[in-house]
Design an enzyme around this catalytic site. Sequence first.
Site, PDB file in Angstrom:
ATOM      1  N   SER A   1       5.259   3.108   0.670  1.00  0.00           N
ATOM      2  CA  SER A   1       6.439   3.072   1.420  1.00  0.00           C
ATOM      3  C   SER A   1       6.630   4.245   2.016  1.00  0.00           C
ATOM      4  CB  SER A   1       7.557   2.991   0.137  1.00  0.00           C
ATOM      5  OG  SER A   1       7.343   3.831  -0.895  1.00  0.00           O
TER       6      SER A   1
ATOM      7  N   ASP B   1       9.760  15.114   9.094  1.00  0.00           N
ATOM      8  CA  ASP B   1       9.381  14.650   8.089  1.00  0.00           C
ATOM      9  C   ASP B   1       7.814  14.887   7.875  1.00  0.00           C
ATOM     10  OD1 ASP B   1      10.137  13.798   5.283  1.00  0.00           O
ATOM     11  OD2 ASP B   1      10.015  11.674   5.622  1.00  0.00           O
TER      12      ASP B   1
ATOM     13  N   ILE C   1       0.788  -1.227   0.094  1.00  0.00           N
ATOM     14  CA  ILE C   1       0.113   0.106   0.025  1.00  0.00           C
ATOM     15  C   ILE C   1       0.909   1.259   0.001  1.00  0.00           C
ATOM     16  CG2 ILE C   1      -2.079  -0.813   1.024  1.00  0.00           C
ATOM     17  CD1 ILE C   1      -1.083  -0.106   3.547  1.00  0.00           C
TER      18      ILE C   1
END
Length: 687
Positions: free
Chosen positions: A386, A513, A384
């Site tokens: 990465s 991130d 689904i």
Amino acid sequence: MTIYPPPSFFSAAISLSLLFCLSLPRPLHGLGSASTLATVSSPATATVCGIVAGEPNRRIECFKHGQRVFITPNVSYDVVSGGQSFFCGIRSGGCSLLCWDVATFTPKRVYFSESAPLREISVGGDQVCGVVNGTNRVKCWRGMKGSPQTPTWVDGFRSISSGFGFSCGILVNNSTVRCWGSNSSLAAEIESRFLDIPMDSIVAGGMHVCGLNSTGFLVCKGSNSSGQLNVPVNEPYGFKKLALGLDHSCALRQSNGSVVCWGGGGGYSSNVTQDIEFETLVGALNFTCGLITSNLSIICWGPGWLDHGSLGVNLPLPKILPGPCVQSDCAQCSIFPDSQRQGSRIMGRQRSGTSSTKHADRAEEFSFQELVAATNNFSWENKIGSGSFGVVYKGKLSDGREVAIKRSETGPRTKKLQEKESAFESELAFLSRLHHKHLVRLVGYCEERDERLLVYEYMKHGALYDHLHSKNNIEKHNSVINSWNIRIRIALDAARGIEYLHSYAVPPIIHRDIKSSNILLDANWTARVSDFGLSMMGPESDRDFRPSNAAGTIGYIDPEYYGLNVLTAKSDVYGFGVVLLELLTGKKAIFKSGNEGGEPVSVVDFACPAIMAGELGKILDPRVGPPESNESEAVELVAYTALHSVNLEGKDRPTMTDIVANLERALALCVDSQDNIPSTEIFIASD
Ligand SMILES: *[C@@H]1O[C@H](CO)[C@@H](O)[C@H](O)[C@H]1NC(C)=O
Ligand SMILES: *[C@@H]1O[C@H](CO)[C@@H](O)[C@H](O)[C@H]1NC(C)=O
Ligand SMILES: *[C@@H]1O[C@H](CO)[C@@H](O)[C@H](O)[C@H]1NC(C)=O
Ligand SMILES: *[C@@H]1O[C@H](CO)[C@@H](O)[C@H](O)[C@H]1NC(C)=O
Ligand SMILES: *[C@@H]1O[C@H](CO)[C@@H](O)[C@H](O)[C@H]1NC(C)=O
Ligand SMILES: *[C@@H]1O[C@H](CO)[C@@H](O)[C@H](O)[C@H]1NC(C)=O
Ligand SMILES: *[C@@H]1O[C@H](CO)[C@@H](O)[C@H](O)[C@H]1NC(C)=O
Ligand SMILES: *[C@@H]1O[C@H](CO)[C@@H](O)[C@H](O)[C@H]1NC(C)=O
Ligand SMILES: *[C@@H]1O[C@H](CO)[C@@H](O)[C@H](O)[C@H]1NC(C)=O
Ligand SMILES: *[C@@H]1O[C@H](CO)[C@@H](O)[C@H](O)[C@H]1NC(C)=O
Ligand SMILES: *[C@@H]1O[C@H](CO)[C@@H](O)[C@H](O)[C@H]1NC(C)=O
Ligand SMILES: *[C@@H]1O[C@H](CO)[C@@H](O)[C@H](O)[C@H]1NC(C)=O
């Protein structure tokens, strides 16, 4: 692990703590069933363990190869159970299940849950099963290897017992026996023999099961290869405890605690047990041990024990509790003392940079095989997405839970192993102690050989990025998220998750991130922040933090961090500002100008001049359409917040707390403008 020399002492006094430990009217004990006594029958390493009486901690001590083995962690346990190569114990309160392989005695946590404590466990040849207190549901885990076999019945079990390749339990409802396990034919065979006999208690052996039926008679079913089903003549409730082995059975008489054994070629009817009154019995493959009532010491006998040259001699262990203690509070076992975790590989490899991180106390440990089964061998169909350092698969655990499984990359393109390990540990350490409704919850992990996997709650609606930038999302009706109200709600949810990291996690955490592909949407379209692979402990207060190398994603990286390698919480604010611009414009963080093949443009350069010039309408996502009435004020507030969030200098950016406040205000404006506040049901229905 500490190995004591053979002891020369025995405390005469039975301490107060022993007096307070009531021996509860529990099911019969034997091979497989939870007790205060456990045996492990692996070849040449016959081991006997017990829960020690009369000490502040109800700790475990074992006897192996003529030596005493002090078991860590040195905490209190309620019950223990042993199988072929390992034994397990439930920590007091039931919240956690630990197992030890008798080759190393390294503790391994198999289960942890404060909300679903275990009240009973049973170790068989290849698995350990437990009964959850309250629901009476059975959960099984592989012991040290192999796949678990969990019963599929939704009905609760009163008690369970495990043999070699199978486990059986008694249904709460009508006291009938159900069996399951890796040897399904054996399980089915035994279950069919007990068909409709209501049972009070059962104990499993190698390939047979004995117990008392509801009128108190001793009944045995299964293999009779050595006459192990050949029960002595008995009257109702004539026997109290049972211990079964590969091909023998032993029982304690109710009247005087004496032992009687049958099957096994007669090798268990030993004269050493004559005239001894036992409190409890525990069976191993080819020997049996009993706890002597008068002095709470243990003797073992049988053909398998002869190998150890101490037939009939009391084991040099301290006094063992005669029965499981009354349960205590879960809070006592939720903290796993650091000093006891030396055996843990996760703790053993921590980087100095994150040495203050905590262990995965709330995460379940899975075997690689379980996760292979859950993902159809990591099939392409299950992939689904990465995340940082890994591919994410959708999976379904054997108990039906849907999860997302992140597997660290392997193969030639793999980043340096060390880097991969760091990301794994970092995420495991962070996630396992973070609990917030706007953060994706970690369910567990797997760490076997080179494999590093993290198991998360499954987020049904995937990443915000995919909704915003899907080729199929062309006009308003294509997606639920083509509404200002919902986009602002998503922004607010995500902002709350990040605010939690910055302001409420101890110590504070910088995500590093933040981007739309790390903001996931659950079944209710509630946004949750994910992917902590790059996370770091934030600086206390606002001091600068300089990680060894820059990380993040182009288009979202704080220019200050990029240039000066200075990381602060404001770096996450910058990334979040870019996400807000994506939500407003529908453009990617970096996109191609013109149709195809144009120059790459950042959404910041695209949107900010227009926002500053008060020409918001020029850049808003046409798929959502112009904001209506009060919505426009809300959208302006979001745009203004985004503009400030992507300021070049961190000190000029708002904090996440400021952003949350602005977005709350924006959402309130939006909601006020509508007659109906969209409910979660509406969100789901429109999927
Ligand atoms: C008892 O079982 C162990 C483990 O299978 C085995 O190594 C040993 O030979 C057995 N002893 C006897 C006397 O059968
Ligand atoms: C185990 O813990 C108890 C209570 O914390 C302590 O009294 C005892 O000394 C400890 N035993 C060992 C061997 O560390
Ligand atoms: C199990 O539940 C009962 C009743 O709710 C409670 O008294 C007992 O302490 C619980 N045991 C554990 C291990 O949680
Ligand atoms: C057993 O209990 C469950 C739940 O209480 C119930 O749904 C089921 O019908 C019961 N089965 C029998 C045979 O009574
Ligand atoms: C499974 O049980 C059967 C008896 O029902 C036995 O013959 C067989 O050896 C067992 N298989 C394994 C792998 O233990
Ligand atoms: C007992 O309950 C189970 C499941 O609830 C059911 O399948 C079984 O038929 C019942 N047995 C009897 C004897 O009522
Ligand atoms: C229990 O077992 C005895 C002896 O096999 C039998 O006579 C009795 O009927 C059984 N009771 C039940 C309820 O099955
Ligand atoms: C079990 O085997 C013994 C002989 O070893 C036999 O006497 C007895 O009848 C058998 N019992 C059952 C229930 O088959
Ligand atoms: C038990 O029997 C063996 C021989 O069968 C004998 O050598 C031993 O002394 C006996 N032990 C006891 C305690 O009677
Ligand atoms: C216990 O009782 C049984 C019969 O009920 C008898 O055969 C045995 O000798 C007694 N043992 C002791 C130690 O009293
Ligand atoms: C415990 O009791 C048994 C049986 O009465 C006896 O043989 C043994 O020597 C006693 N052990 C200790 C340590 O007192
Ligand atoms: C969705 O919302 C409902 C009702 O508020 C709640 O019961 C359910 O747990 C939520 N689902 C998820 C996946 O959060």
